[in-house]
Design a protein around this motif. Structure first.
Motif, PDB file in Angstrom:
ATOM      1  N   LYS A  22      34.298  60.588  68.018  1.00 47.41           N
ATOM      2  CA  LYS A  22      34.212  59.994  69.339  1.00 47.41           C
ATOM      3  C   LYS A  22      35.559  59.432  69.794  1.00 47.41           C
ATOM      4  N   LEU A  23      36.270  58.752  68.858  1.00 44.31           N
ATOM      5  CA  LEU A  23      37.478  58.016  69.250  1.00 44.31           C
ATOM      6  C   LEU A  23      38.765  58.822  69.076  1.00 44.31           C
ATOM      7  N   GLY A  24      38.726  59.798  68.226  1.00 48.19           N
ATOM      8  CA  GLY A  24      39.980  60.461  67.859  1.00 48.19           C
ATOM      9  C   GLY A  24      40.617  59.710  66.717  1.00 48.19           C
ATOM     10  N   ILE A  25      41.587  60.378  66.063  1.00 46.39           N
ATOM     11  CA  ILE A  25      42.111  59.833  64.815  1.00 46.39           C
ATOM     12  C   ILE A  25      42.819  58.495  64.989  1.00 46.39           C
ATOM     13  N   ALA A  29      41.776  53.667  63.946  1.00 43.30           N
ATOM     14  CA  ALA A  29      42.422  52.540  63.268  1.00 43.30           C
ATOM     15  C   ALA A  29      41.671  51.234  63.511  1.00 43.30           C
ATOM     16  N   TRP A  30      41.147  51.076  64.740  1.00 43.76           N
ATOM     17  CA  TRP A  30      40.438  49.835  65.057  1.00 43.76           C
ATOM     18  C   TRP A  30      39.203  49.664  64.197  1.00 43.76           C
ATOM     19  N   ALA A  31      38.560  50.780  63.868  1.00 43.44           N
ATOM     20  CA  ALA A  31      37.381  50.686  63.001  1.00 43.44           C
ATOM     21  C   ALA A  31      37.777  50.173  61.620  1.00 43.44           C
ATOM     22  N   PHE A  32      38.940  50.615  61.153  1.00 46.59           N
ATOM     23  CA  PHE A  32      39.406  50.142  59.847  1.00 46.59           C
ATOM     24  C   PHE A  32      39.803  48.667  59.910  1.00 46.59           C
TER      25      PHE A  32
ATOM     26  N   ALA B 169      45.108  47.295  55.928  1.00 46.68           N
ATOM     27  CA  ALA B 169      46.468  47.712  55.568  1.00 46.68           C
ATOM     28  C   ALA B 169      46.654  49.205  55.835  1.00 46.68           C
ATOM     29  N   PHE B 170      45.602  49.985  55.559  1.00 41.29           N
ATOM     30  CA  PHE B 170      45.651  51.425  55.826  1.00 41.29           C
ATOM     31  C   PHE B 170      45.872  51.673  57.314  1.00 41.29           C
ATOM     32  N   ALA B 171      45.089  50.991  58.146  1.00 40.45           N
ATOM     33  CA  ALA B 171      45.217  51.171  59.593  1.00 40.45           C
ATOM     34  C   ALA B 171      46.620  50.787  60.062  1.00 40.45           C
ATOM     35  N   LEU B 172      47.141  49.705  59.511  1.00 40.91           N
ATOM     36  CA  LEU B 172      48.436  49.209  59.993  1.00 40.91           C
ATOM     37  C   LEU B 172      49.613  50.004  59.438  1.00 40.91           C
ATOM     38  N   SER B 173      49.393  50.788  58.386  1.00 42.23           N
ATOM     39  CA  SER B 173      50.523  51.511  57.820  1.00 42.23           C
ATOM     40  C   SER B 173      50.514  52.995  58.176  1.00 42.23           C
ATOM     41  N   LYS B 174      49.340  53.558  58.464  1.00 45.24           N
ATOM     42  CA  LYS B 174      49.263  55.012  58.616  1.00 45.24           C
ATOM     43  C   LYS B 174      48.857  55.483  60.001  1.00 45.24           C
ATOM     44  N   TYR B 175      48.597  54.587  60.935  1.00 45.55           N
ATOM     45  CA  TYR B 175      48.207  55.020  62.274  1.00 45.55           C
ATOM     46  C   TYR B 175      49.182  54.502  63.312  1.00 45.55           C
ATOM     47  N   GLU B 176      49.404  55.362  64.335  1.00 42.77           N
ATOM     48  CA  GLU B 176      50.162  54.924  65.506  1.00 42.77           C
ATOM     49  C   GLU B 176      49.152  54.634  66.593  1.00 42.77           C
ATOM     50  N   PHE B 177      48.937  53.390  66.915  1.00 43.48           N
ATOM     51  CA  PHE B 177      47.990  53.122  67.995  1.00 43.48           C
ATOM     52  C   PHE B 177      48.501  51.963  68.834  1.00 43.48           C
ATOM     53  N   ARG B 178      48.017  51.934  70.064  1.00 49.51           N
ATOM     54  CA  ARG B 178      48.458  50.863  70.946  1.00 49.51           C
ATOM     55  C   ARG B 178      47.915  49.537  70.451  1.00 49.51           C
TER      56      ARG B 178
END
Lengths: 322, 350
Positions: A22-25, A29-32, B169-178
């Motif tokens: 739904k959100l894309g990869i 990140a927000w879910a994590f 930590a995974f989200a903050l190190s491996k994703y590019e998000f706003r």
């Protein structure tokens, strides 16, 4: 272990996969982040905001809706003194006793602790045998719980304890350590240094070992004296680490509570009552529960800590950049 | 022996010890005495009988007085050696003692009671580790309950913390998000809010959530730590992105990538954080003191603290309990001290 973990992780995968579609990869990140952010929000940010509301309301009700607004009266009664250096002249004399006790305690504790930590780190940095062993000897008390630290020393210092037995034997004669205000304070500083010194020793030792060896070799070639080498090379190159250690020790020192509370209970009288104990007693231990005063005092402490933490972040950043 | 001497005295390059080496080793030995001495004394004391603990001046090792089984007496009698008078040198069993006088019997002649000055009797003793202090913990106090509470809090909080912090930590190190920078700043922000300065509102929130006087009231607020997020993030950044891309090519879901690839690869950092978390939770004091007010909810630390107030003189139980409380941490230290040292040095120990 994996047998228990795998099925759980597989079950979590189902909603996570749906979310991913739904959100894309990247927005996944927000879910994590979600569980962590909820906890941070509930138990770190919300309390900071609520603390302000508590500080400006009175009464002994814990529910904010039932608390009358009193404006800055809590702060006024905390700060109301004819002479701030003399707690007896203050409306909240216990607060000011705690403030001055904490100030003295932090000064002495941080001074002695960083001093001894530096000395220990310098000695451990020499060409000595069994360095790892000695390092862990000094580090060991860091792991002990505050209550255990307090009880270990209470047992040694009690009226018929081993220290008094030794003093009797030497002819000096025993002292009732924890009944005497000044001795209780002195020992509080001592056990606090004893319990935390190893941690700072470890950081300083790491700092010393990061100083390049060839700088010392160059000094040796120039036949610089040991004292001169220490003053002109070791100290300046260790200064950034020292600064971090000092600020960290200050931040922790201001928040001293656990081991001293278990050690002396803040006594005799108020001789070893520090600021966090004041907050604890006003808010939770005594009746009526004066949450407003406790919150106001917390805000004042928080102010000091924020300044110190900003200083720490700045110092560590400079270290990392430089 | 010569080997030991050469081991102890050798310094690099030089044949002889400089006087500064002597000072250094002297300081370090003093360090051993000061740092380990108190703990050794605690452990030795915890194996002493109450009588021995009351003794002043105390003795280094725990002793127990020997007893004599003498015919005609139901319970064994305390054994003494007589130092003066007719019976000097003989072993006797004491039947009574009052006001400086003792009544004793000689084993060979149990029917005749002899009166002696008490100070002419020397107790016969041997070194013995008394375990009564420990066994009575289980009989007289709810020790297992406290132990269980501490263990439950430590284990649950550590698992939750490892899971939540590694996810973040995974989200903050491996994703590019706003909003990534904002979140990072938020995490730094929480570093500035130690629990000690938000006790009152934290108390309200925990009460409102129905967690007052519940072990969860200690577990949940401690389950997310900025230190943990930072530590793990620093480590995860070093894991190459190509591994993730390869997994994505194979149609692995992001969650699978997280727990099948990232988590195992971050094992060293997770181990360090686990040790720290165990230490923090096991030793936690102020917050449990506020949240857990009923005795059956007490952790070991709270129980220890409250017993020292209630039983000011019951040192035998208190000493044994203190030893049992520090035992798990001592075990962790013995096996994992290398990790602990690096872990604490790299996180600032918060």
């Amino acid at each position: 272990m994996l047998k228990i973990v795998s099925p759980i992780m597989r079950i979590v995968e189902i909603p996570m996969l749906a979310l991913q579609r739904k959100l894309g990869i990247n927005r996944l990140a927000w879910a994590f982040l979600l569980p962590n952010l909820i906890l941070f929000g509930l138990f770190a940010f919300l309390p900071v905001i609520l603390n302000v509301f508590y500080a400006v309301t009175g009464g002994d009700n814990v529910l904010l809706a039932d608390r009358p607004n009193v404006g800055v009266r809590n702060f006024a009664s905390l700060l109301d003194c004819s002479n701030h250096f003399d707690p007896n002249s203050c409306r909240e004399d216990k607060f000011w006793r705690a403030v001055w006790n904490t100030a003295w305690f932090v000064t002495l504790q941080v001074g002695f602790m960083v001093g001894f930590a530096l000395l220990t780190a310098l000695i451990l940095n020499r060409d000595i045998r069994a360095r790892g062993f000695f390092r862990s000897v000094f580090f060991f008390p860091v792991l002990l719980s505050p209550v255990v630290v307090a009880l270990i020393w209470k047992w040694i210092l009690q009226r018929e304890g081993v220290l008094n037995a030794f003093l009797d034997w030497t002819g000096i004669g025993g002292i009732n350590w924890l009944v005497d205000a000044q001795w209780a304070f002195t020992w509080s500083v001592f056990i606090s240094v004893w319990a935390h010194m190893g941690f700072y020793t470890l950081i300083l030792l790491a700092g010393l070992q990061a100083i390049p060896r060839d700088v010392y070799d160059a000094a040796l070639m120039d036949r610089a004296s040991a004292w001169r080498t220490f003053r002109k090379i070791t100290l300046p190159l260790l200064a950034p680490t020292m600064l971090v250690v000092l600020v960290l020790a200050l931040i922790k020192g201001v928040q001293t509570f656990d081991e001293i509370y278990a050690f002396t209970g803040g006594g005799p009288g108020t001789a070893t009552t520090f600021i966090i104990q004041y907050i604890y007693e006003r808010g939770f231990a005594g009746a009526p529960r004066l949450f407003g005063l406790a919150a106001a005092a917390s805000l004042l402490v928080a102010g000091v800590l924020v300044v110190l933490t900003l200083l720490q972040l700045r110092v560590s950043k400079e270290n990392a950049d430089g | 022996m010569a080997k030991v001497i050469s081991f102890l005295t050798a310094t690099r390059g030089k044949g002889r010890l400089h006087w500064t080496d002597w000072v250094s080793y002297g300081y370090l030995c003093l360090g051993i005495f000061l740092m380990f001495g108190p703990v050794v004394w605690l452990v030795l004391s915890s194996f002493k009988t109450p009588n021995e603990l009351d003794r002043f001046p105390p003795r280094f090792l725990p002793y127990a007085q020997e007893t004599l089984e003498i015919e005609g007496y139901d319970s064994p009698l305390l054994a003494f050696v007589v130092t003066e008078g007719e019976l000097a040198g003989q072993t006797v069993g004491q039947t009574r003692r009052a006001a400086g006088r003792a009544e004793v019997v000689v084993p060979a002649n149990p029917s005749e009671r002899i009166r002696l000055q008490a100070d002419t009797l020397d107790p016969i003793e041997h070194i013995a580790f008394a375990t009564e202090n420990y066994t009575q913990l289980f009989e007289r106090f709810n020790f297992l309950r406290f132990f269980w509470n501490s263990t439950f809090i430590t284990v649950t909080a550590t698992i939750l913390m490892l899971l939540f912090n590694s996810m973040a930590a995974f989200a903050l190190s491996k994703y590019e998000f706003r909003g990534r920078t904002t979140v990072l700043l938020m995490v730094i922000g929480t570093l500035m809010v130690p629990q000690t300065v938000v006790l009152v509102p934290l108390f309200l929130i925990v009460t409102e959530l129905g967690m007052f006087n519940s072990l969860w009231g200690v577990i949940i607020p401690g389950a997310a730590t900025p230190t943990g997020v930072f530590l793990l993030r620093q480590y995860m950044i070093t894991i190459p992105d190509e591994i993730l891309d390869a997994a994505r090519m194979d149609k692995a879901s992001e969650w699978k990538i997280f727990w099948r690839i990232i988590l195992p690869l971050s094992a060293p950092a997770i181990a360090v954080l686990a040790i720290l978390a165990i230490m923090w939770r096991w030793n936690d004091f102020l917050w449990p003191l506020i949240v857990l007010t009923r005795t059956e909810n007490f952790t070991l630390q709270l129980a220890l603290n409250s017993f020292q107030g209630e039983l000011q003189t019951d040192w035998p139980s208190l000493l044994a309990m203190t030893v049992l409380t520090l035992l798990p941490i001592a075990a962790v230290f013995a096996f994992l001290q290398k990790y602990i040292a690096t872990g604490i040095a790299s996180t600032g120990g918060k």
